[in-house]
Write a protein that holds these residues in place. Structure first.
Motif: not given
Length: 266
Positions: A68-88
């Protein structure tokens, strides 16, 4: 008969001329990444043809084991104000992730890119201009990847990326091989849902339920950071996945697992 032969010759000449004038008149075969969504904890399959194509080029879309292992990936084409919350959230939950970035994102959201690196997350190559990579020449592919690497190095000091993901999941054997030749390994995904429309939020519960329904051992999860739904659902998803016994690993760990399993079967 003479007219028939003349017609064939004329048609052949026009075809050749068409190719010379427009080199994209005859395009290489391309695939649009997709699969039937996972249910009941059973990993999805892309089918034997695509599985073999990916295996032949070391490309990965899920883990090979039953752990039971998970690998999180995100695609970032432009910023919409939510990445900071995700990083937090990732920092609070001590969870690694990989962010596949475009040139526009690296230049326009440089502070966030620097934080991704500082927080220990992996950076993947989503191309510089986000084109249909399968339609490009090998030289153009090279330029897309290396231009992204150059701007990433200038902004965040990352010398180069090693994981690539084609825009919109469009690819072919030529793209995979070109990536291999330059030291890039393609990473696809086994869990995803429509989450890239910034003006069409469906709510936290929608994102949470999609993630939990598709969760399976070895899941490579794709999310887009433009969605408020993902930012809001991520804390509960990580905590509840952990309650089910899941661990969150990096893509580096996935590759080690993949190569270890592959060597055992050879």
């Amino acid at each position: 008969m003479a007219k028939h032969i003349s017609g064939i010759l004329l048609g052949s000449i026009l075809l050749v001329v068409g190719i010379l004038v427009n080199p994209y008149a005859v395009k290489a075969e391309e695939f649009h990444w997709g699969f039937k969504k996972a249910t009941d904890g059973v990993p999805p399959s892309a089918g034997s043809e695509l599985d073999k194509l990916l295996d032949d080029h070391g490309a990965i879309y899920k883990g090979q084991g039953e752990e039971k292992v998970v690998y999180l990936t995100f695609d970032n084409g432009y910023e919409n104000g939510y990445t900071e919350s995700i990083l937090d959230t990732l920092k609070k939950e001590k969870t690694p992730a990989t962010f596949f970035l475009t040139g526009h994102y690296v230049k326009s959201a440089s502070d966030l890119v620097k934080r991704m690196v500082k927080d220990g997350h992996e950076i993947g190559n989503h191309s510089y201009d986000h084109p249909n990579m399968a339609n490009l020449s090998e030289q153009q592919m090279k330029e897309e990847w290396e231009k992204l690497d150059e701007v990433l190095y200038s902004v965040a000091g990352v010398r180069r990326t090693v994981y690539a993901r084609p825009p919109e999941g469009v690819f072919n054997a030529k793209l995979l091989q070109a990536g291999n030749d330059l030291g890039y390994r393609h990473i696809f995904w086994s869990v995803a849902f429509i989450d890239w429309h910034k003006d069409q939020p469906k709510g936290k519960d929608h994102a949470y339920n999609e993630l939990m329904k598709q969760l399976h051992p070895g899941a490579v999860i794709l999310m887009h950071t433009v969605s408020p739904d993902n930012a809001q659902a991520l804390p509960d998803f990580i905590r509840d996945a952990k309650k089910q016994g899941y661990k969150f690993h990096s893509l580096d760990q996935l590759v080690k697992e993949y190569e270890s399993k592959s060597s055992m079967t050879q």
